[in-house]
Design an enzyme around this catalytic site. Structure first.
Site, PDB file in Angstrom:
ATOM      1  N   GLU A  33       0.944  -1.506   0.030  1.00  0.00           N
ATOM      2  CA  GLU A  33       0.209   0.200  -0.047  1.00  0.00           C
ATOM      3  C   GLU A  33       0.823   1.140   0.015  1.00  0.00           C
ATOM      4  O   GLU A  33       0.563   2.281  -0.781  1.00  0.00           O
ATOM      5  CB  GLU A  33      -0.780   0.441   1.049  1.00  0.00           C
ATOM      6  CG  GLU A  33      -1.904  -0.909   0.677  1.00  0.00           C
ATOM      7  CD  GLU A  33      -3.084  -0.882  -0.397  1.00  0.00           C
ATOM      8  OE1 GLU A  33      -2.527  -0.022  -0.492  1.00  0.00           O
ATOM      9  OE2 GLU A  33      -3.866  -1.696  -0.094  1.00  0.00           O
ATOM     10  N   ASP A  77      -9.931   6.603  -2.672  1.00  0.00           N
ATOM     11  CA  ASP A  77      -9.021   6.928  -3.484  1.00  0.00           C
ATOM     12  C   ASP A  77      -9.700   7.453  -4.482  1.00  0.00           C
ATOM     13  O   ASP A  77     -10.528   7.859  -4.810  1.00  0.00           O
ATOM     14  CB  ASP A  77      -7.340   5.707  -3.451  1.00  0.00           C
ATOM     15  CG  ASP A  77      -7.936   4.595  -4.500  1.00  0.00           C
ATOM     16  OD1 ASP A  77      -9.786   4.507  -4.751  1.00  0.00           O
ATOM     17  OD2 ASP A  77      -7.583   3.644  -5.035  1.00  0.00           O
ATOM     18  N   TYR A  88      -6.448   6.765   3.745  1.00  0.00           N
ATOM     19  CA  TYR A  88      -6.646   5.595   2.238  1.00  0.00           C
ATOM     20  C   TYR A  88      -5.822   4.227   3.259  1.00  0.00           C
ATOM     21  O   TYR A  88      -6.701   3.646   3.266  1.00  0.00           O
ATOM     22  CB  TYR A  88      -5.984   5.933   0.843  1.00  0.00           C
ATOM     23  CG  TYR A  88      -5.713   4.786   0.132  1.00  0.00           C
ATOM     24  CD1 TYR A  88      -6.628   4.085  -0.325  1.00  0.00           C
ATOM     25  CD2 TYR A  88      -4.813   4.156   0.076  1.00  0.00           C
ATOM     26  CE1 TYR A  88      -6.590   2.961  -1.038  1.00  0.00           C
ATOM     27  CE2 TYR A  88      -4.218   2.661  -0.356  1.00  0.00           C
ATOM     28  CZ  TYR A  88      -5.521   2.063  -1.037  1.00  0.00           C
ATOM     29  OH  TYR A  88      -5.441   1.552  -2.042  1.00  0.00           O
TER      30      TYR A  88
END
Length: 346
Positions: free
Chosen positions: A38, A139, A121
Site C-alpha cells: 500500500e 482513493d 486511505y
DNA sequence: GATGCGTGGTG
DNA sequence: TCACCAAGCAT
C-alpha cells in the site's frame, strides 16, 4: 433501493473474483506485506511499483528485517520510485512496530492511522484487507467510479467530500467481504471506469447514473487546477511633500484596509500604459497623474506572479498585504519599500 | 485547507 | 507538445 445496491455489490465482487489481476500482495494476508504494497502504491501505478515490491520482499521478508536495516539502504531500495518521504516513514514505522510493538501490527483503522506514512486511505486498506474490518477505502479510483455510478457531484478536491463518499460506501460495504469490496472498487476504477471510461466493457451501464445521463465526462467533479500564467502586480506609489497617496480597498479580502494603488494586469507595464491612455476610468486617471504631474513622486513596482499561487498567499509572502491606516503611516519611506519589494521577488 | 512531494504513462 | 493523472500523506 437497498436491494439494488446489494445486487450491485454482489455483481462487483463477482466481477472482481474473475477479472482481478494476479498480484503478489493478493496472495497473502500478512499485514507487513499488505502495508508495504500500500505504501509503494500511493500515487503509483501497479506496473511501476511491482518490481520495487518484489525487491523489498527479497531483502526484507518481515518487519524486523526492515527495522534492522538502515535508512540509507532503504532509500537505496526506493531509488527511482519518487516521493522519498514514503521510504523514510516506512523505515521509521518498521522500527516502531518491531521495537515498540514487538512486531505486532495495529489491527484496526484508528490505530493504524497513528503510524507515520499511514493516512485515511492506507489505514482503511490495511484494516480491511489484512484484518477484515468493514471500513471503506476512498482513493482516486473510488472517487471516479462511485461518483459516476451513484451520481455524486461533490467536488472531490474538497477534503469534506471524503466523508460523503465514506458514508455512502459504509452503507453498502459487506461485512463479510470488506477486503474484496474495497479492492474491487479500486480495481474497477483502475481498469474499466478509467478517466476515459471503457463503458463498452462495463457490467453496470444499466444502473450507472453517468452512463444513463451521458455524464461520464462531467464526473468526478474536480475544480480545475488554476492554469499557470504570468500576471503583474503594478503598485503605484505616489509621494508629494513627504505624503503618500493611499486608498482603502472597497471590496473582497482586506476590504477597508489601506494599501498603495494596485493594478493587476496580464500586460507588461508599457502595454498597460497604452491600454489606459485616454480612457476614462478610475485607473486611467491615476495613469494620467503619472504621466502629467511631475511634481508627484511616482514609482511603478511591477511584480510578476503565477496565478497558480493565490494572490493572498503571494501577497503575504512578499509582505504586500494591506495595512491598517495607522500601520501605513508608520511605514518606512517608499523608496525603502520599493527596495524591499524588489528583494522579495528575487 | 492549500501546498509540496517524483516518476512515468496517456490522449 | 503538454496538461493531466496515478492504490496519498505530512505540514
Amino acid at each position: 433501493m437497498q436491494r439494488n445496491q446489494n445486487y450491485f455489490v454482489q455483481e462487483l465482487i463477482d466481477w472482481f473474483s474473475k477479472a482481478k489481476r494476479d498480484l503478489p500482495w493478493r496472495q497473502t494476508r500478512d499485514p507487513y506485506k499488505i502495508w508495504l504494497s500500500e505504501i509503494i502504491l500511493q500515487q503509483t501505478r501497479v506496473e511501476q511499483g511491482l518490481p520495487y515490491y518484489e525487491r523489498f520482499i527479497d531483502h526484507h521478508p518481515d518487519v524486523h528485517s526492515l527495522a534492522d536495516s538502515n535508512e540509507k539502504d532503504v532509500l537505496k531500495l526506493w531509488e527511482g520510485l519518487g516521493y522519498y518521504s514514503r521510504a523514510r516513514n516506512l523505515h521509521a514505522t518498521a522500527k516502531f512496530i518491531s521495537k515498540e510493538l514487538n512486531g505486532t501490527f495495529p489491527n484496526n483503522y484508528q490505530n493504524l492511522l497513528q503510524l507515520k506514512g499511514i493516512g485515511p486511505y492506507t489505514a482503511a486498506a490495511i484494516a480491511s484487507i489484512a484484518f477484515k474490518e468493514s471500513t471503506p477505502v476512498v482513493d482516486g479510483n473510488v472517487y471516479r467510479f462511485a461518483s459516476r455510478y451513484f451520481g455524486v457531484f461533490d467536488d472531490i478536491t474538497q477534503s469534506a467530500t471524503r466523508k460523503t463518499f465514506e458514508s455512502l460506501l459504509r452503507d453498502i460495504i459487506p461485512s463479510d467481504r470488506p477486503d474484496d469490496f474495497n479492492q474491487a472498487m479500486m480495481e474497477f476504477g483502475a481498469t474499466v471506469c478509467t478517466p476515459s471510461p471503457n463503458c463498452d466493457q462495463c457490467h453496470f451501464t444499466q444502473s450507472c447514473f453517468a452512463y444513463q445521463q451521458k455524464a461520464q465526462n462531467q464526473l468526478p467533479v474536480k475544480t480545475k487546477k488554476v492554469k499557470v500564467s504570468e500576471e503583474h502586480l503594478n503598485y503605484l506609489i505616489f509621494e508629494h511633500s513627504g505624503k503618500y497617496l493611499l486608498h482603502s480597498r472597497t471590496e473582497g479580502i482586506w476590504k477597508g484596509l489601506y494599501q498603495f494603488y494596485l493594478i493587476r494586469s496580464k500586460e507588461e507595464q508599457k502595454e498597460l500604459l497604452n491600454k489606459y491612455d485616454g480612457k476614462v476610468t478610475m485607473e486611467s486617471e491615476i495613469i494620467k497623474h503619472i504621466l502629467t504631474h511631475r511634481r508627484l513622486w511616482v514609482k511603478f513596482v511591477t511584480i510578476e506572479i503565477h496565478e497558480a499561487k493565490s494572490f493572498k498567499n503571494l501577497s503575504k509572502e512578499l509582505g504586500l498585504h494591506p495595512f491598517s491606516l495607522e500601520e501605513m503611516l508608520n511605514l518606512p519611506r517608499p523608496k525603502v519599500i520599493v527596495n524591499y519589494l524588489q528583494q522579495a521577488v528575487n
